[in-house]
Design a protein around this motif. Structure first.
Motif, mmCIF file in Angstrom:
data_model
loop_
_atom_site.group_PDB
_atom_site.id
_atom_site.type_symbol
_atom_site.label_atom_id
_atom_site.label_comp_id
_atom_site.label_asym_id
_atom_site.label_seq_id
_atom_site.Cartn_x
_atom_site.Cartn_y
_atom_site.Cartn_z
ATOM 1 N N ARG A 35 0.569 -1.736 -0.094
ATOM 2 C CA ARG A 35 -0.298 -0.206 0.137
ATOM 3 C C ARG A 35 1.068 1.681 0.145
ATOM 4 N N GLU A 36 0.509 2.129 -0.226
ATOM 5 C CA GLU A 36 0.896 3.620 -0.371
ATOM 6 C C GLU A 36 0.598 4.509 0.342
ATOM 7 N N GLY A 37 1.033 4.658 1.706
ATOM 8 C CA GLY A 37 -0.110 6.448 2.652
ATOM 9 C C GLY A 37 -1.341 5.140 2.952
ATOM 10 N N LYS A 38 -1.820 6.056 3.057
ATOM 11 C CA LYS A 38 -3.021 5.419 3.294
ATOM 12 C C LYS A 38 -4.222 5.067 2.311
ATOM 13 N N SER A 39 -3.353 4.867 1.218
ATOM 14 C CA SER A 39 -4.391 4.047 0.680
ATOM 15 C C SER A 39 -4.648 2.365 0.506
ATOM 16 N N ASN A 40 -5.239 1.994 -0.152
ATOM 17 C CA ASN A 40 -6.214 0.793 -0.260
ATOM 18 C C ASN A 40 -4.791 -0.375 -0.530
ATOM 19 N N TRP A 41 -4.739 -1.728 0.208
ATOM 20 C CA TRP A 41 -3.562 -3.142 0.358
ATOM 21 C C TRP A 41 -3.939 -3.473 -1.568
ATOM 22 N N THR A 42 -3.283 -3.404 -1.986
ATOM 23 C CA THR A 42 -2.962 -4.105 -3.266
ATOM 24 C C THR A 42 -2.081 -5.259 -4.197
ATOM 25 N N ILE A 43 -2.818 -5.857 -4.435
ATOM 26 C CA ILE A 43 -1.841 -7.432 -4.853
ATOM 27 C C ILE A 43 -1.156 -6.980 -6.367
ATOM 28 N N THR A 44 0.728 -6.865 -5.656
ATOM 29 C CA THR A 44 1.423 -6.749 -6.720
ATOM 30 C C THR A 44 2.819 -7.351 -7.122
ATOM 31 N N GLY A 45 2.485 -8.661 -7.061
ATOM 32 C CA GLY A 45 2.757 -9.892 -7.640
ATOM 33 C C GLY A 45 2.392 -11.366 -6.963
ATOM 34 N N SER A 91 -10.625 -23.598 -11.069
ATOM 35 C CA SER A 91 -10.438 -23.097 -12.094
ATOM 36 C C SER A 91 -9.225 -22.252 -11.527
ATOM 37 N N ALA A 92 -8.192 -21.626 -12.627
ATOM 38 C CA ALA A 92 -6.810 -21.155 -12.153
ATOM 39 C C ALA A 92 -7.681 -19.561 -11.826
ATOM 40 N N LYS A 93 -8.852 -18.857 -12.117
ATOM 41 C CA LYS A 93 -9.453 -17.735 -12.003
ATOM 42 C C LYS A 93 -9.590 -17.364 -10.656
ATOM 43 N N GLU A 94 -11.011 -18.943 -10.580
ATOM 44 C CA GLU A 94 -11.524 -18.970 -8.661
ATOM 45 C C GLU A 94 -10.513 -19.135 -7.761
ATOM 46 N N ILE A 95 -9.276 -19.913 -8.176
ATOM 47 C CA ILE A 95 -7.998 -20.488 -7.363
ATOM 48 C C ILE A 95 -7.859 -18.575 -6.674
ATOM 49 N N GLN A 96 -7.157 -17.984 -7.269
ATOM 50 C CA GLN A 96 -6.587 -16.471 -7.659
ATOM 51 C C GLN A 96 -7.682 -15.215 -6.844
ATOM 52 N N LYS A 97 -8.908 -15.290 -7.261
ATOM 53 C CA LYS A 97 -9.753 -14.492 -6.891
ATOM 54 C C LYS A 97 -9.913 -14.620 -5.282
ATOM 55 N N LYS A 98 -9.479 -16.049 -4.901
ATOM 56 C CA LYS A 98 -9.835 -16.499 -3.757
ATOM 57 C C LYS A 98 -8.614 -16.352 -2.474
ATOM 58 N N MET A 99 -7.500 -16.124 -3.180
ATOM 59 C CA MET A 99 -6.000 -16.170 -2.830
ATOM 60 C C MET A 99 -6.295 -14.367 -2.671
ATOM 61 N N ASP A 100 -6.223 -13.654 -3.159
ATOM 62 C CA ASP A 100 -6.168 -12.444 -3.596
ATOM 63 C C ASP A 100 -7.167 -11.971 -2.721
ATOM 64 N N LYS A 101 -8.343 -12.143 -2.219
ATOM 65 C CA LYS A 101 -9.244 -12.022 -1.126
ATOM 66 C C LYS A 101 -8.613 -12.410 0.119
ATOM 67 N N VAL A 102 -8.155 -13.326 0.178
ATOM 68 C CA VAL A 102 -7.376 -13.907 1.694
ATOM 69 C C VAL A 102 -6.360 -13.038 1.924
ATOM 70 N N SER A 103 -5.138 -12.852 0.673
ATOM 71 C CA SER A 103 -4.091 -11.516 1.447
ATOM 72 C C SER A 103 -4.169 -10.248 1.819
ATOM 73 N N THR A 104 -5.512 -9.762 1.078
ATOM 74 C CA THR A 104 -5.673 -8.416 0.329
ATOM 75 C C THR A 104 -6.478 -8.486 2.076
ATOM 76 N N LYS A 105 -7.071 -9.121 2.851
ATOM 77 C CA LYS A 105 -8.068 -9.103 3.889
ATOM 78 C C LYS A 105 -7.115 -9.302 5.518
ATOM 79 N N THR A 106 -6.127 -10.259 4.929
ATOM 80 C CA THR A 106 -4.829 -10.655 6.097
ATOM 81 C C THR A 106 -3.858 -9.806 6.639
ATOM 82 N N ALA A 107 -3.988 -8.503 5.217
ATOM 83 C CA ALA A 107 -2.893 -7.593 5.267
ATOM 84 C C ALA A 107 -3.739 -6.478 5.923
ATOM 85 N N GLN A 108 -5.185 -6.397 6.047
ATOM 86 C CA GLN A 108 -5.943 -5.237 6.252
ATOM 87 C C GLN A 108 -6.287 -5.832 8.407
ATOM 88 N N ILE A 109 -6.299 -6.832 8.414
ATOM 89 C CA ILE A 109 -6.065 -7.529 10.206
ATOM 90 C C ILE A 109 -4.748 -6.912 10.244
#
Length: 248
Positions: free
Chosen positions: A123-133, A171-189
């Protein structure tokens, strides 16, 4: 203000979240009681240092029947008769530092070699958490840890890993969707407890059904792993976020 940075404390924080609890393996502070309880419940467990890194000191214990236990560390496998004796052996390897024990996540594999995922969240400053890689870390032959340097493993693109793996039913698409959700939620917490955080390297496991598991949240992740990918766009994006943070 001081902050506890060990893995067990981070796990306790994440486990309090109803949104993350189902993605976390059953984890306890290593003790005789915890060892006997988790081995009986899951038959395979992982013991690792609470403050370790790089896959150092990770031990797998598996109940293989008839009162025998297989202890796997580095490339070494040792069969021990008796749970008391198995605990004594593991304790002799871990008594110098605090350890944690957890249900072994049945990591998905490519030709018998387990892999996990590194997801960078920034994240940059007070921006939202973003998946970058994102990338996959494939363990070297005969190893249980996916750390590239320790197991002589390989870095491969995430999509490649999923497509070549034993994952079925999603599918790979569904896995990545769940992965992104879990990763950003973890960062927030975690950010609520560690307000200075701006970069987290999530280690994510996938089982053969494509279920997303949280292995670890690294607060000082190396980005050099991304240099192993032919496509350097993730590396450049991660660097860009880091530079922007430092310049603020």
């Amino acid at each position: 203000m001081g902050y506890k940075l060990d893995k067990m404390f981070k796990h306790i924080i994440m486990a309090k979240s109803p949104e993350l609890a189902s993605s976390l393996p059953d984890t306890r502070k290593m003790s005789n009681h915890a060892f006997h309880t988790l081995v009986a419940r899951y038959r395979k467990v992982i013991i690792k240092p609470s403050a370790g890194s790089g896959g150092f000191g990770v031990i797998q214990v598996a109940s293989i029947g008839k009162g025998k236990y297989e202890v796997h560390y580095e490339k070494t496998k040792k069969t021990i008769s008796g749970q008391k004796e198995a605990y004594a052996f593991v304790h002799s390897k871990t008594k110098k530092a605090p350890h944690m024990i957890q249900q072994r996540i049945p990591l998905s594999e490519i030709k018998g070699r387990p892999f996990d995922i590194r997801v960078m969240v920034q994240r940059e400053g007070k921006s939202n958490w973003t998946i970058t890689g994102k990338l996959a870390k494939l363990a070297g032959s005969g190893y249980i840890v996916t750390n590239i340097a320790r197991s002589k493993g390989t870095v491969i693109p995430l999509i490649t890993a999923i497509e070549r793996s034993n994952i079925t039913g999603t599918s790979a698409k569904e896995i990545q969707k769940k992965m992104d959700k879990v990763s950003t939620k973890t960062a927030q917490i975690l950010h609520a407890h560690y307000p200075w955080l701006h970069t987290i390297g999530m280690d994510i496991g996938l089982d053969s059904n494509g279920k997303v598991w949280i292995i670890e949240a690294n607060f000082a992740p190396s980005i050099s792993l991304f240099l192993h990918l032919k496509d350097k766009s993730f590396y450049k994006r991660i660097q860009s976020y880091s530079r922007k943070h430092k310049s603020k």
